[in-house]
Structure formats: C-alpha cells, structure tokens
Design a protein around this motif. Structure first.
Motif, short mmCIF file in Angstrom:
data_model
loop_
_atom_site.label_atom_id
_atom_site.label_comp_id
_atom_site.label_asym_id
_atom_site.label_seq_id
_atom_site.Cartn_x
_atom_site.Cartn_y
_atom_site.Cartn_z
N GLU A 35 -3.36 1.29 -1.91
CA GLU A 35 -2.52 2.41 -2.35
C GLU A 35 -3.25 3.74 -2.24
N GLU A 36 -4.58 3.71 -2.35
CA GLU A 36 -5.36 4.94 -2.21
C GLU A 36 -5.37 5.42 -0.76
N ALA A 44 -3.06 4.74 1.42
CA ALA A 44 -1.69 5.20 1.69
C ALA A 44 -1.47 6.60 1.13
N GLN A 45 -1.95 6.84 -0.08
CA GLN A 45 -1.77 8.15 -0.70
C GLN A 45 -2.51 9.23 0.07
N LEU A 46 -3.75 8.97 0.43
CA LEU A 46 -4.54 9.97 1.16
C LEU A 46 -3.98 10.23 2.56
N THR A 91 -8.49 9.59 7.10
CA THR A 91 -8.73 9.07 5.76
C THR A 91 -9.91 8.11 5.75
N ALA A 131 -0.73 10.01 3.28
CA ALA A 131 0.69 10.39 3.17
C ALA A 131 1.59 9.35 3.82
N VAL A 170 3.09 3.06 0.53
CA VAL A 170 2.21 1.93 0.22
C VAL A 170 2.71 0.65 0.89
#
Length: 349
Positions: free
Chosen positions: A84-85, A87-89, A119, A91, A94
């Motif tokens: 999830e990290e 994916a978040q970084l 990322t 954009a 998830v």
C-alpha cells in the motif's frame, strides 16, 4: 406444410453432442481454431508476468521507509515497503498494484511503470528491465540513447585513421572520431548536435550530400532503412519529430518515404568524395553495442590500398590542424597574460 416447415427449422439447429467425452467433430483436428503458437505465447506471457511480479517485490523489499521519507512505525513486519505504501507513493490503486505483484494478466501503462520506477529508486539498468518485463517502451529520452562512456570514446580515438562513430537506431550520430568528422564534410563539429542525424544530413545538408558519390541510390536506401527501423518505435515523440522535419524540409525524402520501401541495415562498400583528399572507398561495418536500443558503432575501414593512404593523409591533416589551433590558443593566452602583467605593473607605479 406446417409440420414440414417446423421439421426443417428444427434440423437447421445443430444437435448438441452426446456427453461421451469424444471430440464432437471427429473431422476437425484437436486444437483447430486456435492460432498457431497461441499456447506458447500464453505461457511466455505468464512467465514474464511472474518475473515482473518477483522483480517488483524484490525491489520493494529492499527500500526502507526512511529512503522515501516514510515513518517506520513499531509494528512493521514486512521487510522494506508495504504494497500500500508503494501504491500510495506511485499514485496507483492498492488493488491494481497488488494485481501486478500477483502476476495478474493486466496491461500496465508506461505512466504507471514510470511512477513505480521512481518510487522504487530503480537505476538505469533496473528501469530498462522493468519496462522490458512489462512489454512496454520507456518514453524517457535517456532510455532512447546509448550511454557514451569514456571507454567507448577511447575506442573511437584508437580506431583512427579509420573513420568511426556511434549511432542509435534513429541514425542520430552520438559520438565520432576526428577522421569521421571530416570524412563527409569539412568539420562535423560545426553542425549543431540536434542536426547530427545521418538521414537528415543526407537529405538537407549540401556539403554532406556533395560527398556521397551515389546520392540518389543512397538517399532512397536510407529512407527505406529508416522506415524499417521505425517500425519498432511508432508513436515515439523523437521519431515523430524527425519524420515531421524530414517531410517538411525535403521533397526528395517525401517522395522516397511514400514508396513504402524497407531495407535492413547491413554492411556495404561506399564511396565518398572527401573535400580534403578526394575519392575514398570504404567498407561500412556495424558493431552492435545495445541491440535493444539499436546502438551501434559504425566503422569505415578502407576498401583498398589507395583509400588507406588517403585516410592516413586525412588523419594527418586533422592532427596538423589541431596542432595549429592549440598553438594559436597558447599564443592568445600568453598575450592576455602579458597584457595583465603590464596593467598590474603600471598600477603599482
């Protein structure tokens, strides 16, 4: 009549095969209707997706939260970053990223791959590997060019007096030695870097064109080679820009391009009318440096003894011109130093 019509309509509907486990159509061979090689292609795609998933997971696990400005937290059991990290970084959703790491059969865009590469702090080789596993073309300009290392430049110099250069698949001249710089014109250094493209020069530069003995044959062949090479780069900005410029600046190119001819890159004997030493006959030879990018070292060894002597003479002319330029530069520096000394001495009086 009604009964006959109903029976005809019924007979037009094929009956379902009995559940016997046999082929319902014994005449058609097993696998008919399936494209040849489809099974192998499917397996290859599955293997590549698995490799992509494994590669992403390994890169994710080596990145610490601190490297991407994330708090570590107390309950972190996953080595490196969590899915999830990443994916978040990047954009990215998830679920979408999870599917990629699971090897799902999904199409990953160039934008997503670019974000993941940033990322995960991938270097140039890792980034190229990522795009290759995903079956995508890296849109960044750096990925389209071969890296000209000091060692390659040294090789170019050591090849003198043999003219040599490094080109990419678009026929951009990325580096060259001194004899190549003066083989087809008085000095290639005077041409802006953006214009140092063999196809562009052959169609638009008068001095370059004057050196090509078989000009019509050469320009037609170059258009065919460019079309063949461009097939693997359709839609890429740099290629579209080059094609647009060639079509705008040369009616001859438009005519040859519209022939839709293609030709492969191969060795060939060439003749050049050199402005310094006259006719030179050479053998075009390619040494591929990075086949996936089309980067190659092009060399022009002499075809005969007379051409060998003329290339040596051309090299001597180059060295003499460089020595004269260096002597002039030293003299100018000495004059400036002397002028400063006189000014300082006058100020001290």
């Amino acid at each position: 009549m009604t009964t006959m019509a109903r029976e005809t309509a019924t007979s037009a509907v094929p009956a379902r095969p009995a559940a016997t486990g046999q082929d319902p159509d014994p005449v058609r061979p097993a696998g008919a209707g399936v494209a040849p090689g489809a099974g192998a292609a499917s397996r290859a795609g599955e293997i590549r997706r698995h490799e992509l998933a494994t590669f992403l997971r390994s890169r994710r696990e080596r990145i610490t939260p601190e490297q991407v400005q994330l708090p570590r937290g107390r309950r972190r059991r996953t080595p490196g970053l969590r899915r999830e990290e990443v994916a978040q970084l990047s954009a990215v959703g998830v679920t979408w990223y999870t599917w990629i790491e699971q090897g799902r059969d999904i199409q990953v865009s160039e934008q997503v791959l670019d974000a993941l590469a940033r990322t995960l702090l991938l270097d140039t080789s890792e980034r190229a590997h990522l795009f290759q596993l995903a079956g995508a073309v890296d849109p960044t300009p750096a990925a389209q060019c071969a890296v000209i290392t000091p060692a390659l430049r040294q090789v170019l110099t050591q090849l003198e007096p043999v003219p040599a250069c490094i080109q990419n698949s678009r026929y951009d001249i990325l580096a060259y030695n001194r004899t190549y710089a003066r083989l087809m014109m008085r000095d290639l250094d005077t041409v802006p870097p953006a214009d140092r493209n063999c196809v562009l020069l052959a169609y638009t530069n008068a001095e370059w064109r004057a050196s090509i003995v078989l000009l019509d044959e050469t320009t037609r062949l170059m258009a065919a080679k460019l079309r063949a090479s461009m097939a693997g780069h359709l839609g890429e900005p740099a290629w579209k820009t080059l094609l647009k410029r060639l079509r705008a600046e040369s009616a001859e190119f438009r005519e040859n391009w519209d022939r839709y001819e293609v030709a492969a890159t191969r060795g060939k004997t060439k003749k050049f009318a050199n402005p310094y030493v006259g006719l030179v006959t050479v053998d075009h030879t390619d040494l591929w440096l990075a086949p996936d990018l089309g980067a190659r070292m092009v060399t022009y060894p002499p075809h005969d003894e007379e051409s060998r002597e003329r290339l040596e003479k051309l090299h001597a002319i180059v060295l003499e011109a460089e020595a004269e330029a260096e002597a002039e530069a030293r003299a100018e520096n000495e004059d400036r130093a002397g002028a400063r000394s006189r000014v300082e001495a006058a100020g001290a009086v």
